[in-house]
Scaffold this motif. Sequence first.
Motif, mmCIF file in Angstrom:
data_model
loop_
_atom_site.group_PDB
_atom_site.id
_atom_site.type_symbol
_atom_site.label_atom_id
_atom_site.label_comp_id
_atom_site.label_asym_id
_atom_site.label_seq_id
_atom_site.Cartn_x
_atom_site.Cartn_y
_atom_site.Cartn_z
ATOM 1 N N ARG A 110 0.833 -1.205 0.000
ATOM 2 C CA ARG A 110 0.000 0.000 0.000
ATOM 3 C C ARG A 110 0.868 1.255 0.000
ATOM 4 O O ARG A 110 0.502 2.270 -0.602
ATOM 5 C CB ARG A 110 -0.927 0.010 1.228
ATOM 6 C CG ARG A 110 -2.028 -1.005 1.193
ATOM 7 C CD ARG A 110 -3.123 -0.637 2.188
ATOM 8 N NE ARG A 110 -2.650 -0.472 3.556
ATOM 9 C CZ ARG A 110 -2.550 -1.451 4.447
ATOM 10 N NH1 ARG A 110 -2.860 -2.692 4.096
ATOM 11 N NH2 ARG A 110 -2.153 -1.204 5.683
ATOM 12 N N TRP B 160 -10.489 3.935 4.110
ATOM 13 C CA TRP B 160 -9.891 4.571 2.932
ATOM 14 C C TRP B 160 -10.930 5.077 1.943
ATOM 15 O O TRP B 160 -10.586 5.578 0.887
ATOM 16 C CB TRP B 160 -8.963 3.590 2.216
ATOM 17 C CG TRP B 160 -7.875 3.045 3.089
ATOM 18 C CD1 TRP B 160 -7.318 3.625 4.186
ATOM 19 C CD2 TRP B 160 -7.236 1.773 2.946
ATOM 20 N NE1 TRP B 160 -6.367 2.816 4.737
ATOM 21 C CE2 TRP B 160 -6.288 1.671 3.994
ATOM 22 C CE3 TRP B 160 -7.350 0.727 2.044
ATOM 23 C CZ2 TRP B 160 -5.481 0.542 4.169
ATOM 24 C CZ3 TRP B 160 -6.545 -0.398 2.208
ATOM 25 C CH2 TRP B 160 -5.624 -0.479 3.266
ATOM 26 N N HIS C 57 -5.306 -1.047 -2.853
ATOM 27 C CA HIS C 57 -6.408 -1.304 -1.932
ATOM 28 C C HIS C 57 -6.386 -2.782 -1.538
ATOM 29 O O HIS C 57 -7.032 -3.621 -2.165
ATOM 30 C CB HIS C 57 -7.754 -0.966 -2.580
ATOM 31 C CG HIS C 57 -8.017 0.485 -2.730
ATOM 32 N ND1 HIS C 57 -9.020 0.990 -3.542
ATOM 33 C CD2 HIS C 57 -7.417 1.578 -2.189
ATOM 34 C CE1 HIS C 57 -9.021 2.307 -3.486
ATOM 35 N NE2 HIS C 57 -8.048 2.687 -2.664
#
Length: 356
Positions: free
Chosen positions: A275, A313, A302
């Motif tokens: 990430r 998020w 993601h």
Amino acid sequence: MRLDFIRPLYDRPGPYASVYLDTERSEQGQADVVQRRWAMLRERLTEAGAPTDVLDPIGGLVLDPRVVAPGRAVFAAGGEVVFAHPLHVQPRRQTARWSPLPHVVPLLAQRGEPVPHLEVLADHAGADLVIARNGARRELTVESTTDYPMQKTGKGGWSQTRYDRDAEETWRRNAVAVAEVVDREVHDSGAEIVVLAGDPKSRGLVMERLSKDTARKVTVAEHGSRAAGADRRNFEADVDRACEAWAERCRAELLDAYATGPYATGLQETARALRDARVRTLLLHDDPSSTATVWVGPEPTHLSTDRADLLDWGVAEPFEERADSALARAVAGTDADLWFVDHLPSPDGVGAVLRF
């Protein structure tokens, strides 16, 4: 392994039909053997919810008798085949999967690490070259352009010494020409290995004239000849062994780097590093039986073992997916590398060598 070649798969949303099919046609019943195999996989995909407009293009490809290969990996979405790749051997298992992300890891594991390399068969007249890079092979021939004699005849009376000297000069000139081409192709292709075979005298002359950088990459093979009709199988086996030896050295170096750090170990830590785009090389133990999953969203980065992270998020509808599929997408999307290893000191068989 760079994953640039599968990056177009992620340019469109899923779901995807991922198919690994044995397309080897037996001598008897070859007209329908592949059709029977495809019918079985198509039924699985239909039961999983794959629509006809996705399945028909796959069938059109794998049943085409002009498309010959021991196996094929095919990925389709949105009514068309998005990516197809021939397999040089039959797939380890025939697979049909309907899922949000393409199931690419069996293809990557079977394809292995493609080692950019040169294959050189040399003799006194020149050389035949193969430049292998990114799964493609390009052939090149270096031929003598001199009018000097090519062979020592043992004849010529008082002139025999001069004739022999002229022949040796021809060999040297041709070796210089071959070495110049090999040096250039190694530089242009980024080859990691040069497998040099052919006439022993010619091999030595070429080696003497290679640059130091190229000479360090040379593996001399005892098999192989430019002669018409020569059997290349032993030479090809020498090439395979040289490439595998290089890959094993790289794996050992990566495992050493993993041990010394910086590194991430386990699925949760590795997902976090992906990430943050901190992963230089993802290390993955290839386990087709794995049922590990992660939560993912529309972007390559993601991914998390915790669904709540995706919601934080701003991902409205996280979905659960195979961990290896999500990891492969994240590697492709963050310009990292992927290497399969036989063992890894990690509880999940997942780890990474980090950039920082």
